[in-house]
Design an enzyme around this catalytic site. Structure first.
Site, PDB file in Angstrom:
ATOM      1  N   VAL A  68      64.609  28.623 -44.760  1.00 49.07           N
ATOM      2  CA  VAL A  68      65.587  29.702 -44.630  1.00 49.07           C
ATOM      3  C   VAL A  68      66.978  29.096 -44.535  1.00 49.07           C
ATOM      4  CG1 VAL A  68      66.437  31.599 -43.186  1.00 49.07           C
ATOM      5  CG2 VAL A  68      63.978  31.288 -43.510  1.00 49.07           C
ATOM      6  N   ALA A 113      70.382  26.033 -41.545  1.00 51.25           N
ATOM      7  CA  ALA A 113      69.117  26.235 -42.253  1.00 51.25           C
ATOM      8  C   ALA A 113      67.979  25.766 -41.353  1.00 51.25           C
ATOM      9  CB  ALA A 113      69.106  25.461 -43.568  1.00 51.25           C
ATOM     10  N   LYS A 114      66.776  26.093 -41.721  1.00 51.16           N
ATOM     11  CA  LYS A 114      65.592  25.603 -41.012  1.00 51.16           C
ATOM     12  C   LYS A 114      64.400  25.724 -41.941  1.00 51.16           C
ATOM     13  CE  LYS A 114      64.906  23.830 -36.903  1.00 51.16           C
ATOM     14  NZ  LYS A 114      65.863  22.926 -36.238  1.00 51.16           N
ATOM     15  N   GLY A 115      63.429  24.855 -41.729  1.00 47.00           N
ATOM     16  CA  GLY A 115      62.222  24.898 -42.528  1.00 47.00           C
ATOM     17  C   GLY A 115      61.004  24.608 -41.683  1.00 47.00           C
ATOM     18  N   ASP A 154      62.243  17.671 -37.086  1.00 43.87           N
ATOM     19  CA  ASP A 154      62.125  18.671 -36.030  1.00 43.87           C
ATOM     20  C   ASP A 154      60.776  18.420 -35.369  1.00 43.87           C
ATOM     21  OD1 ASP A 154      61.621  21.664 -34.959  1.00 43.87           O
ATOM     22  OD2 ASP A 154      63.759  21.395 -35.316  1.00 43.87           O
TER      23      ASP A 154
END
Length: 424
Positions: A68, A113-115, A154
């Site tokens: 995202v 953003a992040k995944g 992460d």
């Protein structure tokens, strides 16, 4: 494998709704106009992908992956990739938005953003994880890029996975592209100081907040939930500065010693015991949740989201909470903490040391030049101190909590940039 430390979550709130409730309060305080509000509340891009991977037994298993991009107004989007069974779209959306505000609050030219991939890396071999990581990278190859979207480690990922991502992306470009990810091994362009950066930022934020609360570090007691990368570095660095760390925890439980825990000894034990504190003899084992309610000056939740909720916030005795994890305090707990005069340094400020040094890594990759650890630490410390002071001043000006003040600082920066860029 770095930074895997699940924690018990009770009465878990929707993380995206929790983020938006804080966003709404800050937007109202700023008088944000409707156009910008609508732009900033919505993710810019959301990708859900299926990832077929050949397992070691020859079977093919399909994993679900996410990426995202919340915003690219300030610059290329930036955010970690987590491997965990609890990964879901709402969580990734919330974390992407938090990254936008985190970068803005420390004045870094990145969007958020992040995944993530829904998987349990503890039950997978190194080969399976590598194939999964490379498939994820290849599937999202048009989203990633050093000037577009920059992944990082992460929960459940670390330098090893970033090396695979960088290599897979580089193959598609026909050349080595170090700057496409951060958190890489040093030999592949990683930055000195990156490993301890988030924990160091937590330490700087804690000391700055202790000064405002008139807490003497040499007389202070601290409890830290989570003893992975962030929690252990924060513990070690605070202990070096005179703070007595009396409790630590990981998935095996919590460990309490009111006379203070020898942090170096605890880290050595964990590293020699498969990254677990199970059986640690330097403290009394207590229930994991009990750590949150100890009579300490500083509480550092450095594990997972929503561990401090409306059901347990009133039990917290600490005068100061410094959030090492993303979203450890639910929105419904904020009012209870304020009523009890508990200062909470929010995640988007307290744990921004990691993205700050990730930015330094990206800059060094673009320059083709390495900085010394001392230069990295000096510049990171300065950014964290300056950012804390800015947020504190805004909290006084608007008479709001540090959390809402941090959102005000961040939203104001992103919205002004949006205006100067001309909007849509």
């Amino acid at each position: 494998m770095g930074y895997i430390e699940p924690a018990p979550i009770k009465d878990k709130e929707n993380p995206f709704e929790s983020m938006m409730s804080r966003f709404n309060v800050a937007a109202e305080a700023l008088g944000l106009d409707q156009e910008i509000y609508n732009v900033l509340k919505s993710p810019y891009k959301q990708a859900i992908v299926s990832l077929p991977v050949t397992m070691d037994d020859g079977s093919i298993r399909v994993f679900e992956g996410y990426r995202v991009i919340h915003s690219n107004i300030l610059g290329p989007s930036k955010g970690g990739v987590r491997f965990d069974l609890g990964v879901n779209l709402d969580e990734v959306k919330a974390l992407a938005a938090w990254m936008t505000w985190k970068c803005a609050v420390v004045d870094i030219p990145y969007g958020g953003a992040k995944g993530g991939i829904k998987c349990n890396p503890r039950e997978m071999s190194a080969g399976e994880i590598e194939r999964l990581t490379r498939t994820y990278t290849q599937t999202l190859i048009e989203i990633f890029g050093p000037d577009r979207d920059i992944p990082a480690p992460d929960m459940g990922t670390g330098p090893r996975e970033m090396a695979w991502m960088m290599d897979e992306y580089s193959k598609s470009q026909g050349m080595t592209v170090n700057a496409v990810v951060t958190g890489k091994p040093l030999v592949l362009g990683g930055s000195l100081g990156r490993t301890e950066a988030t924990g160091r930022g937590v330490m700087i934020s804690a000391l700055a907040a202790m000064e405002r609360k008139h807490i003497n570090p040499f007389n202070a007691k601290c409890a830290i939930q989570g003893f992975g990368n962030v929690g252990s570095w924060a513990a070690q660095l605070l202990a070096e500065r005179g703070v007595k760390v009396v409790a630590i925890s990981d998935i095996s439980g919590a460990y309490h010693n009111d006379n203070g825990i020898n942090i170096e000894e605890a880290i050595a034990y964990r590293d020699a015991n498969n990254r677990s504190l199970e059986g640690y003899g330097g403290a009394e084992k207590i229930d994991g949740d009990e750590l949150l309610f100890l009579d300490v000056d500083v509480l550092i939740p450095a594990a997972m989201e929503d561990v401090i909720t409306k059901n347990n916030a009133a039990k917290i005795k600490a005068k100061l909470i410094v959030e090492g994890a993303n979203g450890p305090t639910s929105a419904k707990a904020d009012a209870i903490l304020m009523e009890n005069d508990v200062m909470a340094v929010p995640d988007i400020l307290a744990n921004a040391g990691g993205v700050t040094v990730s930015y330094f890594e990206w800059v060094q990759n673009r320059l083709g030049y390495k900085w010394t650890r001392e230069r990295v630490n000096r510049r990171s410390d300065r950014i964290m101190k300056t950012s804390f002071n800015k947020v504190y001043e805004v909290s006084q000006e608007y008479n709001v909590s540090l959390r809402i003040a941090a959102y005000i600082v961040a939203i104001d920066k992103v919205s002004n940039t949006y205006k100067y860029r001309g909007g849509f």
